[in-house]
Design an enzyme around this catalytic site. Structure first.
Site, short mmCIF file in Angstrom:
data_model
loop_
_atom_site.label_atom_id
_atom_site.label_comp_id
_atom_site.label_asym_id
_atom_site.label_seq_id
_atom_site.Cartn_x
_atom_site.Cartn_y
_atom_site.Cartn_z
N SER A 1 0.82 -1.20 0.00
CA SER A 1 0.00 0.00 0.00
C SER A 1 0.86 1.26 0.00
O SER A 1 2.09 1.20 0.03
CB SER A 1 -0.94 -0.02 1.21
OG SER A 1 -1.98 0.91 1.04
N HIS A 2 0.21 2.41 -0.04
CA HIS A 2 0.86 3.71 -0.22
C HIS A 2 1.96 3.98 0.80
O HIS A 2 1.87 3.58 1.96
CB HIS A 2 -0.19 4.82 -0.15
CG HIS A 2 -0.85 4.89 1.20
ND1 HIS A 2 -0.35 5.64 2.24
CD2 HIS A 2 -1.97 4.28 1.66
CE1 HIS A 2 -1.12 5.50 3.30
NE2 HIS A 2 -2.12 4.68 2.98
N ASP A 3 3.00 4.65 0.34
CA ASP A 3 4.06 5.19 1.20
C ASP A 3 4.88 4.14 1.93
O ASP A 3 5.53 4.45 2.93
CB ASP A 3 3.49 6.21 2.20
CG ASP A 3 2.79 7.36 1.50
OD1 ASP A 3 3.46 8.07 0.72
OD2 ASP A 3 1.57 7.54 1.69
N SER B 1 2.34 2.97 4.75
CA SER B 1 3.47 3.50 5.52
C SER B 1 4.21 2.44 6.34
O SER B 1 4.75 2.73 7.41
CB SER B 1 3.00 4.63 6.45
OG SER B 1 2.43 5.68 5.68
#
Length: 200
Positions: free
Chosen positions: A129-131, A149
């Site tokens: 997922s993102h970051d 994250s």
């Protein structure tokens, strides 16, 4: 058609050959230090000799080894140009950074602002997922799910179906067991498993 060679006939090698083929690449030869494999084929790719002979091919290489320790040892030993292989069914957001030698297999999803290091393996249907930051030589098995994250240290290995909740740090060379749920940070060189994951 781009040609490349494969280093090591590990259990992930067949998946790498298939992904390369689907991505319009041709794996010309495979190199492995197990002499009993020389003269055999893997998905019609000939196993032609030891790793030390790979540079003679003059082609970019990708690793067919799933064990992060073996992959790092091979890279440290060999002076090769490394190719990146991405199966065409994988989704990679354009904002992502992908290191040389990384392999992303079918159905994988890599969301915005992810950084993947060198020689990372993202197996089929895994999600990053993102970051997230996934450092060199990490291995994400089939169906692994990293929430947003998450930071993954060098050489960390996630077995099939493991999940990690947001903002978690998984240390270098840690091992996450199959179907485990990681809800707290994992130190370097620690193996965890279970629901929730605990040191084993």
């Amino acid at each position: 058609m781009h040609e490349l060679i494969l280093i090591g006939a590990g259990s992930v090698a067949k998946a790498v050959i298939a992904a390369a083929d689907q991505a319009g690449m041709r794996v010309r030869a495979l190199y492995d230090d197990d002499s009993s494999r020389w003269g055999t084929t893997l998905l019609k790719v000939p196993v032609v000799g030891a790793l030390s002979e790979a540079a003679k091919a003059g082609l970019p290489a990708v690793l067919g080894l799933d064990d992060p320790i073996q992959r790092k040892a091979a890279v440290d030993r060999l002076n090769l140009q490394w190719a990146t292989v991405v199966h065409p069914s994988a989704f990679i957001n354009p904002s992502c950074a992908i290191g040389a030698g990384t392999v992303i297999l079918e159905g994988a999803i890599v969301q915005p602002n992810v950084t993947l290091g060198r020689h990372v393996i993202i197996e089929a249907n895994a999600t990053v997922s993102h970051d997230c930051v996934v450092e060199d030589f990490a291995y994400l098995g089939p169906g692994v799910d990293l929430a947003g994250s998450v930071r993954v240290g060098e050489g960390a290995s996630f077995q099939v179906g493991a999940i990690v909740t947001p903002n978690i740090c998984v240390g270098a060379w840690a091992m996450i067991g199959p179907r485990s749920a990681v809800i707290r940070d994992v130190p370097d060189h620690v193996t965890v498993d279970g629901l929730p994951a605990r040191p084993s």
